[in-house]
Each structure stands twice: as structure tokens, then as C-alpha cells.
Design a protein around this motif. Structure first.
Motif, mmCIF file in Angstrom:
data_model
loop_
_atom_site.group_PDB
_atom_site.id
_atom_site.type_symbol
_atom_site.label_atom_id
_atom_site.label_comp_id
_atom_site.label_asym_id
_atom_site.label_seq_id
_atom_site.Cartn_x
_atom_site.Cartn_y
_atom_site.Cartn_z
ATOM 1 N N LYS A 122 -4.178 11.633 4.097
ATOM 2 C CA LYS A 122 -4.669 11.083 5.354
ATOM 3 C C LYS A 122 -4.460 9.581 5.427
ATOM 4 C CE LYS A 122 -8.171 14.559 6.506
ATOM 5 N NZ LYS A 122 -9.612 14.804 6.784
ATOM 6 N N GLN A 123 -4.672 8.895 4.303
ATOM 7 C CA GLN A 123 -4.455 7.446 4.265
ATOM 8 C C GLN A 123 -2.980 7.104 4.452
ATOM 9 O OE1 GLN A 123 -6.204 6.684 0.421
ATOM 10 N NE2 GLN A 123 -8.155 5.956 1.314
ATOM 11 N N SER B 123 3.340 0.744 14.501
ATOM 12 C CA SER B 123 2.782 -0.209 15.463
ATOM 13 C C SER B 123 3.161 -1.637 15.093
ATOM 14 C CB SER B 123 1.254 -0.067 15.518
ATOM 15 O OG SER B 123 0.890 1.203 16.011
ATOM 16 N N THR B 124 3.176 -1.931 13.798
ATOM 17 C CA THR B 124 3.574 -3.269 13.340
ATOM 18 C C THR B 124 5.029 -3.542 13.690
ATOM 19 O OG1 THR B 124 2.001 -3.131 11.498
ATOM 20 C CG2 THR B 124 3.713 -4.809 11.346
ATOM 21 N N ASN B 125 5.887 -2.547 13.484
ATOM 22 C CA ASN B 125 7.306 -2.714 13.827
ATOM 23 C C ASN B 125 7.485 -2.937 15.329
ATOM 24 O OD1 ASN B 125 8.135 -2.419 11.185
ATOM 25 N ND2 ASN B 125 8.423 -0.198 11.361
ATOM 26 N N LEU C 220 -1.393 5.010 7.475
ATOM 27 C CA LEU C 220 -0.585 3.826 7.180
ATOM 28 C C LEU C 220 0.759 3.888 7.901
ATOM 29 C CD1 LEU C 220 -0.416 1.205 5.582
ATOM 30 C CD2 LEU C 220 0.507 2.508 3.644
ATOM 31 N N GLN C 221 1.341 5.074 8.003
ATOM 32 C CA GLN C 221 2.604 5.218 8.728
ATOM 33 C C GLN C 221 2.434 4.850 10.200
ATOM 34 O OE1 GLN C 221 5.544 5.703 7.672
ATOM 35 N NE2 GLN C 221 5.293 6.487 5.585
ATOM 36 N N MET D 26 0.827 -1.203 0.000
ATOM 37 C CA MET D 26 0.000 0.000 0.000
ATOM 38 C C MET D 26 0.859 1.250 0.000
ATOM 39 S SD MET D 26 -3.331 -0.812 2.386
ATOM 40 C CE MET D 26 -2.414 -1.432 3.798
ATOM 41 N N LEU D 27 1.924 1.246 0.818
ATOM 42 C CA LEU D 27 2.771 2.425 0.924
ATOM 43 C C LEU D 27 3.504 2.710 -0.387
ATOM 44 C CD1 LEU D 27 3.672 4.564 2.976
ATOM 45 C CD2 LEU D 27 5.622 3.104 3.522
#
Length: 342
Positions: A148-149, A159-161, A153-154, A137-138
Motif C-alpha cells: 500500500k505504501q 503527481s511530482t512529475n 508513493l507511485q 523511499m522507492l
């Protein structure tokens, strides 16, 4: 004050007078008379055993006294042997209970470590998928994003990291619990490790108005270490220092060559730790502030893993701290020798 001229077995016997009355060798009246006489002698500064007084007053014979004393000593010995045997039984029973409790605790620790390892491995697969789609997506491969998306996503990626680091920490912890740390020892440059760690953390430190710096002489010997794990240790210690330091503050990494080792000290100007609680910081899953409203986050695994990795290198980490002033953590690694394996 005079002491008895001759030692007598009577000194081992308690309540001799009552025993003689119980045996019918002495009346209560005679006992009271003898005790009164003994008290009078004591007031005059003379110490005399009750049995000797009874013999002198001809209330009992020497043979009767000796027999009574011997009987009481034998009774005392029998009671003592019985008490010792009972104590030995209780000690054996208690030891067996403790051994069973330790075995159960070891089983529970193994189950806990296996559970954490299994859960961590299971979390890795969906997390890998999440990271993959985030990257797609990025990069725009799944279509254009609005501002905004992209911002949302960032946040998701950060949070995933963070979740990925947590899973790695859990896996590392279970390896340490099982004694499965496999060190890939080789030549490592502590100064380079420190500079890389500071570069990694400088943006976070700057946001908190914290200065990071390295102090080291021009020429520092290489050390024998697992580069990846020691880098993780330094990163963790810096992250921990940043977490507990309120800006403006300073975190200093000092590389200190010595005769056979090279020391690394991480010193901060943070909140500090009470001396009586320093040992607690290395307990796994433990936070000094364990309340539901605690200010500082984290799993409580970081410093426990740091200690395990340092110990696996044959070293130890020491901590000195003062509340409100700061904390200093130090460990030493052996200098690299050409004979060290990689």
C-alpha cells in the motif's frame, strides 16, 4: 426632369431662406411664397434653387443673394476648420491615452513574466528535495515499504512529475514572453522524433483506446531544428490530441517532405474546434471551456508555447478543425543544410 443650367455656390448652403429672414433681407411671408412657387415648379418637373427664385421674384437682389451665400460658406468653412481642429485634438489625446495604456500593459506583462519566472524557480528547490526523498523511499534506502505504501508513493511520484512538467512549461513560457528563446539548431530527424513521441505516449493512449501511428516515406530529409524544443512540441501536440479524443480514436502523425521544407501534420479524431474559436487556442492561460466545471484540465499554456517555438524556428502552425470530426495541425521546418550552425 431638368437640372439647373449653371452651377451655383448656393448648392453648398443649407437653410438659405431662414438665414435671409434672420438677416432682415426677407420676410417670412415672402419666404413662404417663394417656397410654394419652388414646390409648384418641382411638380412640373423643374428644379430651381431657392435663391434663384427669390431673385426672379425680385424679393432680393443678385448682390444680396451672392453676399448671403458667401457669408454662409465662410461660416461653414470656419465651423469646419474648428471641428477639424477639435477632432485633431481629440485624436492626439486619445493616441496619448492609448500609448500610456500600452506602456502600462507592457509593464504589467513584464511583471507577470518576472513573477512567473521567480515563482517557478522558487518551486524548483523544494520539488527537487521531494523527488529525491521519493526516489530514496522507492529504492528501499529508507526502509522497506508495504504494498500500500509503494502504491501511494507511485501516485506521489506521478503527481511530482506532473508538477515538474508544469514548472518547466512556466519557465519556457517566460522565456518566450521575453524573447529569450535560444535555439540550438542542428540536424533533426522528424520521423525519429515522431516515433519516440508515440512510444512515450502509447501507454496513455492505449488506456483511452486511442491508436497512434506515424506515416512517412522511406527517405525523409533532415530538418534544421532545435531537437529538444521540437521534441517538446511534438510531445505536447500528441498529449493535446489524446486529451481531446475519446476512444476508440486515432491520432496520426504524417511527415511530408516538400521542396525546401519538411512538414509535420498531427491529425486526430477528437471533439474538434469551432472555426470561429480556432485562434483562441493559442492564447496563454486560456481554455475554450473556462467554466469551473470544465471537463478537460491543463493550464492553457501548451499550445501557446508550441506556437512560440514554431515561430522561433521561422515557421508557423496552421489549424483546421471540424466539431465532432477532429483537428489537424501542421507546421513546416526548413531542410537541414551543411552550413547550418549547431
Amino acid at each position: 426632369m431638368e437640372s439647373p443650367k449653371h452651377l451655383s455656390p448656393e448648392i453648398l448652403v443649407a437653410r438659405l431662406g431662414d438665414y435671409l429672414v434672420e438677416k432682415g433681407l426677407l420676410s417670412t411671408t415672402q419666404l413662404n411664397q417663394a417656397l410654394a412657387y419652388q414646390a409648384t415648379l418641382r411638380q412640373q418637373g423643374q428644379q430651381q434653387l431657392l435663391g434663384q427664385i427669390l431673385v426672379e421674384l425680385k424679393m432680393i437682389s443678385r448682390d444680396e443673394l451672392d453676399t448671403a451665400v458667401t457669408e454662409q460658406i465662410l461660416d461653414l468653412r470656419t465651423a469646419l476648420l474648428g471641428a477639424n481642429q477639435q477632432l485633431e485634438r481629440r485624436v492626439k489625446e486619445r493616441t496619448a491615452e492609448l500609448e500610456r495604456a500600452l506602456e502600462k500593459l507592457a509593464e504589467l506583462n513584464t511583471l507577470k513574466a518576472n513573477f512567473i519566472a521567480n515563482i517557478s524557480h522558487e518551486l524548483r528547490t523544494p520539488l527537487t528535495h521531494i523527488k529525491g526523498y521519493e526516489e530514496l523511499m522507492l529504492s528501499g534506502d529508507l526502509g522497506p515499504l508495504t504494498d500500500k505504501q509503494a502504491a501511494a508513493l507511485q501516485v506521489m511520484i506521478r503527481s511530482t512529475n506532473r508538477l515538474e512538467h508544469l514548472i518547466e512549461d512556466l519557465l519556457l513560457f517566460t522565456m518566450g514572453e521575453k524573447g529569450e528563446f535560444n535555439l540550438a539548431l542542428g540536424a533533426a530527424n522528424l520521423v525519429d522524433i515522431c516515433q519516440s513521441a508515440i512510444h512515450r505516449a502509447e501507454s496513455v493512449a492505449a488506456e483511452r483506446n486511442i491508436t497512434l501511428k506515424v506515416q512517412a516515406p522511406l527517405h525523409v530529409p533532415l530538418v534544421s531544428a532545435d531537437m529538444e524544443k521540437i521534441t517538446w512540441v511534438v510531445n505536447q501536440l500528441i498529449d493535446n490530441a489524446i486529451k481531446f479524443t475519446t476512444g476508440p480514436g486515432t491520432i496520426t502523425l504524417s511527415v511530408i517532405p516538400e521542396d525546401r521544407t519538411v512538414g509535420l501534420a498531427i491529425e486526430d479524431t477528437g471533439i474538434g474546434i469551432p472555426e470561429e474559436r480556432i485562434s483562441e487556442i493559442f492564447e496563454p492561460f486560456h481554455q475554450l471551456d473556462g467554466s469551473s466545471t470544465r471537463k478537460y484540465g491543463g493550464t492553457g499554456l501548451g499550445l501557446s508555447l508550441v506556437q512560440k517555438i514554431i515561430v522561433a524556428h521561422g515557421a508557423e502552425i496552421s489549424v483546421t478543425s471540424q466539431p465532432g470530426i477532429g483537428t489537424r495541425m501542421v507546421f513546416h521546418l526548413r531542410k537541414y543544410d551543411l552550413g547550418d550552425g549547431v
